[in-house]
Design a protein around this motif. Structure first.
Motif, PDB file in Angstrom:
ATOM      1  N   GLU A   1      -9.578  10.282   0.771  1.00 20.81           N
ATOM      2  CA  GLU A   1      -8.653   9.146   0.591  1.00 20.81           C
ATOM      3  C   GLU A   1      -7.630   9.101   1.714  1.00 20.81           C
ATOM      4  O   GLU A   1      -7.272   8.032   2.202  1.00 20.81           O
ATOM      5  N   ILE A   2      -7.165  10.274   2.133  1.00 23.95           N
ATOM      6  CA  ILE A   2      -6.193  10.316   3.236  1.00 23.95           C
ATOM      7  C   ILE A   2      -6.839   9.751   4.504  1.00 23.95           C
ATOM      8  O   ILE A   2      -6.252   8.933   5.211  1.00 23.95           O
TER       9      ILE A   2
ATOM     10  N   HIS B   1      -7.352   5.965   4.331  1.00 24.18           N
ATOM     11  CA  HIS B   1      -6.162   5.155   4.082  1.00 24.18           C
ATOM     12  C   HIS B   1      -5.833   4.290   5.299  1.00 24.18           C
ATOM     13  O   HIS B   1      -5.913   4.757   6.452  1.00 24.18           O
TER      14      HIS B   1
ATOM     15  N   THR C   1      -3.327   5.788   7.672  1.00 24.80           N
ATOM     16  CA  THR C   1      -3.874   6.847   8.528  1.00 24.80           C
ATOM     17  C   THR C   1      -4.633   6.232   9.691  1.00 24.80           C
ATOM     18  O   THR C   1      -4.462   6.630  10.852  1.00 24.80           O
TER      19      THR C   1
ATOM     20  N   THR D   1       0.864  -1.190   0.000  1.00 18.05           N
ATOM     21  CA  THR D   1       0.000   0.000   0.000  1.00 18.05           C
ATOM     22  C   THR D   1       0.896   1.234   0.000  1.00 18.05           C
ATOM     23  O   THR D   1       1.954   1.227   0.629  1.00 18.05           O
TER      24      THR D   1
ATOM     25  N   SER E   1       1.225   6.817   3.475  1.00 16.87           N
ATOM     26  CA  SER E   1       0.301   7.949   3.560  1.00 16.87           C
ATOM     27  C   SER E   1       1.024   9.272   3.299  1.00 16.87           C
ATOM     28  O   SER E   1       0.420  10.255   2.923  1.00 16.87           O
ATOM     29  N   SER E   2       2.368   9.321   3.508  1.00 16.64           N
ATOM     30  CA  SER E   2       3.102  10.561   3.292  1.00 16.64           C
ATOM     31  C   SER E   2       3.112  10.960   1.817  1.00 16.64           C
ATOM     32  O   SER E   2       3.484  12.069   1.482  1.00 16.64           O
ATOM     33  N   THR E   3       2.709  10.043   0.935  1.00 15.58           N
ATOM     34  CA  THR E   3       2.687  10.386  -0.480  1.00 15.58           C
ATOM     35  C   THR E   3       1.277  10.788  -0.923  1.00 15.58           C
ATOM     36  O   THR E   3       1.027  10.946  -2.108  1.00 15.58           O
ATOM     37  N   ALA E   4       0.372  10.906   0.020  1.00 16.53           N
ATOM     38  CA  ALA E   4      -1.022  11.182  -0.336  1.00 16.53           C
ATOM     39  C   ALA E   4      -1.188  12.601  -0.876  1.00 16.53           C
ATOM     40  O   ALA E   4      -0.352  13.470  -0.648  1.00 16.53           O
ATOM     41  N   ASP E   5      -2.281  12.775  -1.595  1.00 16.96           N
ATOM     42  CA  ASP E   5      -2.589  14.070  -2.203  1.00 16.96           C
ATOM     43  C   ASP E   5      -3.636  14.779  -1.343  1.00 16.96           C
ATOM     44  O   ASP E   5      -4.755  14.286  -1.181  1.00 16.96           O
TER      45      ASP E   5
ATOM     46  N   GLN F   1      -7.259  15.152  -2.074  1.00 21.53           N
ATOM     47  CA  GLN F   1      -8.170  14.014  -1.883  1.00 21.53           C
ATOM     48  C   GLN F   1      -8.257  13.689  -0.389  1.00 21.53           C
ATOM     49  O   GLN F   1      -7.800  12.631   0.055  1.00 21.53           O
TER      50      GLN F   1
END
Ligand SMILES: C[S@@+](CC[C@H](N)C(=O)[O-])C[C@H]1O[C@@H](n2cnc3c(N)ncnc32)[C@H](O)[C@@H]1O
Length: 149
Positions: free
Chosen positions: A16-17, A20, A23, A3, A6-10, A13
């Motif tokens: 989605e964060i 996740h 998270t 997976t 989470s540090s690459t999340a946008d 969104q």
């Protein structure tokens, strides 16, 4: 399959964060938590509705949680700041925008701003005896913290 971290999340969104697995593993949303949006919202355009993004994250937080936010502003030096923003955005792909004090303050909707409010960053609770500039606006960054009641 791995997976994504989470540090690459946008931040565009937020749902989605929040959903996740990383998270959810790290943060217990039934307990107060800290939401740090430090110099990241300038990279969220008005078209992406940053107010909605912050509100989505806020609504997921338990009462007693805090938002800490820092944001570049053109409030103290509008002419030079807007020129600098134009030069910056002409040379990078990650477009950024400064905002006014009023616009940044709106991100605290649903939070109670704690003292000393939304201020230039050197004025946010300087250490006793700290050498605070007599022209804090030259730092171009406003910072504040708010508590979710
Ligand atoms: C000026 S740096 C601030 C980094 C850190 N908060 C600090 O104060 O040192 C801006 C950060 O925003 C991140 N960023 C920009 N757009 C983003 C987006 N859409 N979603 C998540 N992070 C984003 C960049 O990757 C970068 O780490």
């Amino acid at each position: 399959m791995r997976t994504p971290r989470s540090s690459t999340a946008d931040l565009n969104q937020p749902e989605e964060i929040l959903a996740h697995a990383g998270t959810r593993r790290l943060i217990d949303f039934s307990q107060p938590a800290g939401l740090l949006l430090v110099s990241v919202l300038p990279f969220i355009s008005d078209a992406a509705d940053p107010g909605r993004i912050v509100a989505t994250l806020r609504d997921a937080l338990a009462p007693g949680s805090y938002l800490v936010l820092a944001h570049a502003t053109d409030a103290s030096r509008p002419v030079v700041a807007q020129a600098a923003e134009k030069v910056y955005n002409s040379s990078v792909s990650a477009q950024a925008q400064m905002r006014s004090h009023e616009e940044i303050l709106r991100f605290f909707d649903g939070f109670e701003l704690v003292d000393p409010g939304l201020v230039y960053v050197p004025l946010w609770r300087p250490d006793p005896g700290a050498d605070v500039s007599d022209d804090p606006g030259k730092f171009w960054i406003l910072a504040g913290a708010g508590r979710k009641p």
